[in-house]
Design an enzyme around this catalytic site. Structure first.
Site, PDB file in Angstrom:
ATOM      1  CB  CYS A 267      15.058  61.440  74.666  1.00 56.05           C
ATOM      2  SG  CYS A 267      14.086  60.685  75.976  1.00 56.05           S
ATOM      3  CB  CYS A 270      13.244  62.738  70.268  1.00 55.29           C
ATOM      4  SG  CYS A 270      13.164  60.964  69.993  1.00 55.29           S
ATOM      5  CB  CYS A 294       6.435  62.020  75.519  1.00 57.99           C
ATOM      6  SG  CYS A 294       6.052  62.820  77.083  1.00 57.99           S
TER       7      CYS A 294
HETATM    8 FE1  SF4 Z   1      12.742  59.474  74.471  1.00 58.92          FE
HETATM    9 FE2  SF4 Z   1      10.327  59.214  73.364  1.00 58.92          FE
HETATM   10 FE3  SF4 Z   1      12.481  59.785  71.849  1.00 58.92          FE
HETATM   11 FE4  SF4 Z   1      12.187  57.363  72.950  1.00 58.92          FE
HETATM   12  S1  SF4 Z   1      10.892  58.334  71.358  1.00 58.92           S
HETATM   13  S2  SF4 Z   1      14.082  58.554  72.878  1.00 58.92           S
HETATM   14  S3  SF4 Z   1      11.269  57.917  74.927  1.00 58.92           S
HETATM   15  S4  SF4 Z   1      11.523  61.107  73.439  1.00 58.92           S
END
Ligand code: SF4
Length: 306
Positions: A267, A270, A294
């Site tokens: 994502c 992150c 994750c």
């Molecule tokens: Fe994606 Fe996890 Fe970051 Fe949320 S915390 S934006 S689900 S990688």
């Protein structure tokens, strides 16, 4: 080689589009052949058929869940042993023969996933494949779905959480990816994956042992006690160079962010580009935190390889 730019701030609400070229991370084949870096696509994805996790997979055939009986665990152990040096094609063929139509695959459109999708198109094209569309993915990642579909005819379902990003952030008074990334991953990935694999007997992913210490113990085939089905890792015994040689040799579509300093793409809030010289494949993911996974591929306590 351009200078390394400042990493993207995690508080940036918008996925970066025009990224400065930082360095060519990959691919480099054992023969030294290097793919030509391409500009980051900026066009919109033509994908329109995303689905929320509660409504799918609509075409999947539900089966009685598998039970991790002693007999099954012994079968998986033996299969993993016999497939340890097999090609990804042979491993995927075995998985399809053993579990189809209750075999599925999750892909984040990483290099490994793109390789597996190219193999699936030849070996087991009817396999149901899905992506966890958190709502925070890069446009370049979403575009890959169309490129893969066009080249291989493999359609990847984009599975979304029940709440849209605006709804989710409104409920929590803002995004959680900074303050509580574990909860965010749980809500937007793990929950969706659990629903996606309901009624399935096995799932595949593209993780490799050489990617991280967490992944070093995975088996080619093992029981996944986190999600209660069999997990197959056709590339477990491959190394990074194997993946990129296959991509280069077969001109397999891949995420162009890898040409711009992103060893791993998740994502956008992150995921950061990394400076030259950092060759950790998971570098740039949840930078500045202890988080490295994750939760999809975290090792279980019994070391079952998940
Ligand atoms: Fe994606 Fe996890 Fe970051 Fe949320 S915390 S934006 S689900 S990688």
């Amino acid at each position: 080689m351009g200078a390394v730019s400042k990493p993207f701030e995690r508080t940036d609400q918008r996925p970066p589009r025009d990224l400065p070229q930082l360095r060519l991370v990959v691919p480099e084949s054992p023969t030294g052949a290097v793919a030509t870096p391409q500009p980051v696509p900026t066009h919109s994805s033509t994908m329109t058929d995303t689905q929320t996790a509660n409504s799918l997979p609509q075409h999947a055939e539900l089966a009685t869940p598998l039970e991790p009986t002693a007999e099954l665990l012994e079968e998986l152990k033996e299969a993993s042993r016999s497939l340890e040096t097999a090609t990804p094609e042979a491993i995927i063929q075995w998985a399809s023969d053993r579990f189809a139509p209750h075999l599925t695959m999750a892909t984040a459109f990483g290099p490994e996933g793109c390789v597996i999708l190219s193999i699936l198109s030849r070996v087991a094209p009817a396999t149901y494949v899905f992506n966890l569309e958190t709502g925070y993915q890069f446009q370049q990642t979403l575009d890959l779905r169309d490129q893969i579909a066009e080249k291989y005819g493999v359609k990847v379902d984009m599975l979304k959480p029940e709440l849209s990003v605006p709804e989710y952030e409104a409920m929590h008074g803002g995004p959680l990816y900074n303050s509580n990334p574990n909860q965010c991953c749980f809500d937007r990935k793990i929950t969706v994956l659990r629903r996606a694999v309901e009624g399935k007997h096995a799932w595949m992913s593209g993780i490799r042992r050489d990617q991280s210490s967490d992944r070093a113990k995975i088996s080619t085939v093992a029981w996944d006690s986190k999600f209660n089905l069999v997990k197959v890792s056709p590339l477990a015994n491959w190394v990074k160079q194997d993946v990129w040689k296959r991509i280069t040799d077969e001109a397999i579509p891949y995420n162009r962010l890898h040409d711009q300093g992103y060893p791993s793409v998740g994502c956008w809030p992150c995921t950061h580009a990394v400076p030259d010289g950092d060759h950790d494949e998971r570098a740039g993911r949840w930078s500045g935190t202890q988080k490295t996974e994750c939760g999809l591929h975290s090792l279980e306590a019994d070391g079952s390889g998940i």
